[in-house]
Design an enzyme around this catalytic site. Structure first.
Site, PDB file in Angstrom:
ATOM      1  N   LYS A  81       0.847  -1.195   0.000  1.00 35.68           N
ATOM      2  CA  LYS A  81       0.000   0.000   0.000  1.00 35.68           C
ATOM      3  C   LYS A  81       0.881   1.243   0.000  1.00 35.68           C
ATOM      4  O   LYS A  81       1.953   1.243   0.627  1.00 35.68           O
ATOM      5  CB  LYS A  81      -0.894  -0.042   1.247  1.00 35.68           C
ATOM      6  CG  LYS A  81      -1.930   1.057   1.352  1.00 35.68           C
ATOM      7  CD  LYS A  81      -2.842   0.807   2.558  1.00 35.68           C
ATOM      8  CE  LYS A  81      -3.877   1.894   2.764  1.00 35.68           C
ATOM      9  NZ  LYS A  81      -4.770   1.609   3.898  1.00 35.68           N
ATOM     10  N   SER A 156      -9.738   1.590   2.990  1.00 33.35           N
ATOM     11  CA  SER A 156      -8.907   2.436   2.168  1.00 33.35           C
ATOM     12  C   SER A 156      -7.873   1.662   1.352  1.00 33.35           C
ATOM     13  O   SER A 156      -7.297   2.227   0.420  1.00 33.35           O
ATOM     14  CB  SER A 156      -8.173   3.448   3.066  1.00 33.35           C
ATOM     15  OG  SER A 156      -7.298   2.790   3.944  1.00 33.35           O
ATOM     16  N   SER A 180      -9.875  -0.985   7.069  1.00 35.62           N
ATOM     17  CA  SER A 180      -9.343  -0.807   5.719  1.00 35.62           C
ATOM     18  C   SER A 180      -8.689  -2.021   5.090  1.00 35.62           C
ATOM     19  O   SER A 180      -8.353  -1.981   3.902  1.00 35.62           O
ATOM     20  CB  SER A 180      -8.342   0.343   5.701  1.00 35.62           C
ATOM     21  OG  SER A 180      -9.027   1.550   5.627  1.00 35.62           O
TER      22      SER A 180
HETATM   23  N1  GLN Z   1     -13.043   3.476   6.597  1.00 35.82           N
HETATM   24  C1  GLN Z   1     -12.416   3.910   7.785  1.00 35.82           C
HETATM   25  C2  GLN Z   1     -12.140   5.389   7.753  1.00 35.82           C
HETATM   26  O1  GLN Z   1     -12.490   5.988   6.799  1.00 35.82           O
HETATM   27  C3  GLN Z   1     -11.195   3.123   8.069  1.00 35.82           C
HETATM   28  C4  GLN Z   1      -9.981   3.572   7.373  1.00 35.82           C
HETATM   29  C5  GLN Z   1      -8.802   2.699   7.667  1.00 35.82           C
HETATM   30  O2  GLN Z   1      -8.925   1.627   8.274  1.00 35.82           O
HETATM   31  N2  GLN Z   1      -7.643   3.170   7.298  1.00 35.82           N
HETATM   32  O3  GLN Z   1     -11.612   5.936   8.654  1.00 35.82           O
END
Ligand code: GLN
Length: 473
Positions: A81, A156, A180
């Site tokens: 990532k 994400s 994410s």
């Molecule tokens: N969807 C969650 C957020 O927007 C988690 C993001 C993540 O785990 N990096 O914060």
């Protein structure tokens, strides 16, 4: 570049294929690099690391030819990532503010993969600074879901999910602050693990919310996830929050396990009927195999998402203070003095979701609101952790769908931040409490879209979590 056909089966099998001379590491690296160049219709890769991947591969081949030992991940093609550092390579958290920035050191997780002879093939698209649930917040455009390119892959870590699901790499690394890794794994039919907080070093992971963030793998199978985890886990002196607890080598398992699920979750509004159906089938299957599955209730379900957002945004606003147009990456053309450097570099460099979170986070930390939001959030977090620990003294796992519904259309929720925050309804508990959680595929909807089932287990007991995951997958 030659196109050697290779059918990927598992990470362990790839190593075997290398040792038996069936394929060389160089041929594998060339094959995947050329595939990622010609077949990435999903905007998954932001950049391929051709030179270093081929160099690593050649070194592995040389060692095999000389009869020297190779590591556990020899020849395994892995994407990372874009918020995980790899020395001498660009890293940008899919943000304009880090455009052109190059890592000065390698994340411990990546270092450990390299030590076991993995080949890092490139960096993968994600939501800017890992903030999002759909990968629509990347400064480099949305990632598409290989199952159906009009759909989001989740976020994400959307690029990490898409690349593995479409076979552009064998496994990948993501980061999970609120779901994410698990939510995109659910949307693309993969296994996604968020280890216990402190299990895998965060050294070299670009911080979003430091008390929540964990690196973890995306893989096709539970066995591959376990291997990646074992390689990366363990104490690292570069991260003082990394734990000294031993990491299992061989798994021992019990005959039967105890599972709990929350009745309110299963009956919750917004649950897709197919999610409910597949979940009920899994529960029935577990019971038929002699496992105990009980209905439990959790007193803080409604507090999970708000508590996560208050605390994660507070930490984000503090962590992102370092991007000032001076230290890293982008500096605005309009920079003249210190205030205009800060103001213009941040205004131009950050996308709208990141700005929203910095502002909300600054608000909850500000004098007058700190007690009402931030310190209250900390107290609620403690209550959530204690209640979770208590339930886990009675059962081995808390079971839930990973997401209430399958992947949605690109653009469908883009203007509705609250709807996107609610995406995390089943995943944030594990980040608030630090417990490990894994998503494994639980089947597909009538429309053929994958859905995941999530297991949350006791802290530092990934061994049992993998046992549970193997039962379900
Ligand atoms: N969807 C969650 C957020 O927007 C988690 C993001 C993540 O785990 N990096 O914060």
């Amino acid at each position: 570049m030659s196109q050697t056909a290779y059918t990927f089966q598992s990470l362990a099998q790839t190593r075997e294929d290398l040792l038996s001379g069936k394929i060389s590491a160089s041929a594998l690296a060339e094959h995947y690099l050329s595939k990622a160049k010609s077949e990435d219709k999903y905007n998954a890769f932001l950049e391929l690391f051709d030179a270093s991947a081929l160099e690593t591969a050649a070194a592995i081949d040389k060692r095999i030819a000389a009869g020297e030992p190779v590591g556990k991940l020899a020849g395994c093609i892995i994407g990372i990532k874009d918020n995980i550092c790899y020395k001498g390579h660009k890293v940008g958290a899919a943000s304009k503010i880090l455009e052109g920035f190059e890592s000065m050191f390698t994340a411990t997780a990546v270092e450990r993969l390299l030590q076991e002879d993995a080949i890092i093939i490139g960096r993968l698209n994600c939501d800017e600074f890992a903030m999002g649930s759909s990968n629509e917040n990347s400064a480099y455009g949305p990632v598409k879901n290989p199952i159906n390119p009009s759909l989001v892959p989740g976020g994400s870590s959307g690029g990490s999910a898409s690349a593995v699901a479409s076979g552009l790499c064998m496994a990948s690394l993501g980061s999970d602050t609120g779901g994410s890794i698990r939510q995109p794994a659910s949307f693309t039919g993969l296994v996604g693990l968020k280890p216990t907080y402190g299990r895998i070093s965060r050294y070299g992971l670009i911080a979003f919310a430091s008390s929540f963030d964990q690196i973890g793998p995306f893989t096709k199978t539970v066995a591959d996830a376990e291997l990646m985890y074992q390689v990366m886990a363990g104490r690292d002196q570069m991260d003082s929050t990394s734990a000294r607890r031993p990491v299992h080598e061989q798994r021992t398992s019990k005959k039967t396990y105890r599972f709990a699920y929350y009745k309110e979750v299963i009956e919750s509004e917004g649950m897709h009927p197919d999610t409910r159906k597949l979940f009920d089938e899994k529960v029935a299957g577990l019971k038929a195999e002699g496992h105990e599955v009980i209905e439990a209730s959790f007193p803080y379900l409604d507090q999970l998402v708000p508590c996560y957002n208050v605390l994660a945004m507070a930490e984000a606003s503090s962590n992102l203070g370092r991007y000032d147009g001076v230290h890293y990456g982008k500096r605005s053309e309009k920079a003249e003095d210190i205030p205009s450097t800060y103001f213009n570099s941040r205004s131009e460099g950050f996308g709208p979701e990141v700005k929203r979170r910095i502002m909300l986070g600054t608000f909850v930390l500000s004098t007058g609101y700190y007690d009402a939001y931030y310190s209250k959030g900390q107290k609620v977090r403690r209550l959530i952790k204690d209640a979770t620990d208590k339930l886990l003294t009675e059962v081995d796992f808390i079971l839930s769908p990973t997401t209430p519904h399958p992947a949605f259309k690109i653009g469908e929720k883009a203007d509705d931040p609250i709807a996107l925050y609610l995406e995390d309804i089943f995943t944030v508990q594990a980040n608030l409490t630090g417990h490990p959680a894994i998503s494994v595929p639980m089947g597909t909807t009538a429309d053929g879209l994958p859905l995941g089932i999530q297991l949350l287990g006791n802290a530092f007991d990934e061994e049992t979590l993998f046992n549970g995951a193997s039962l379900l997958h």
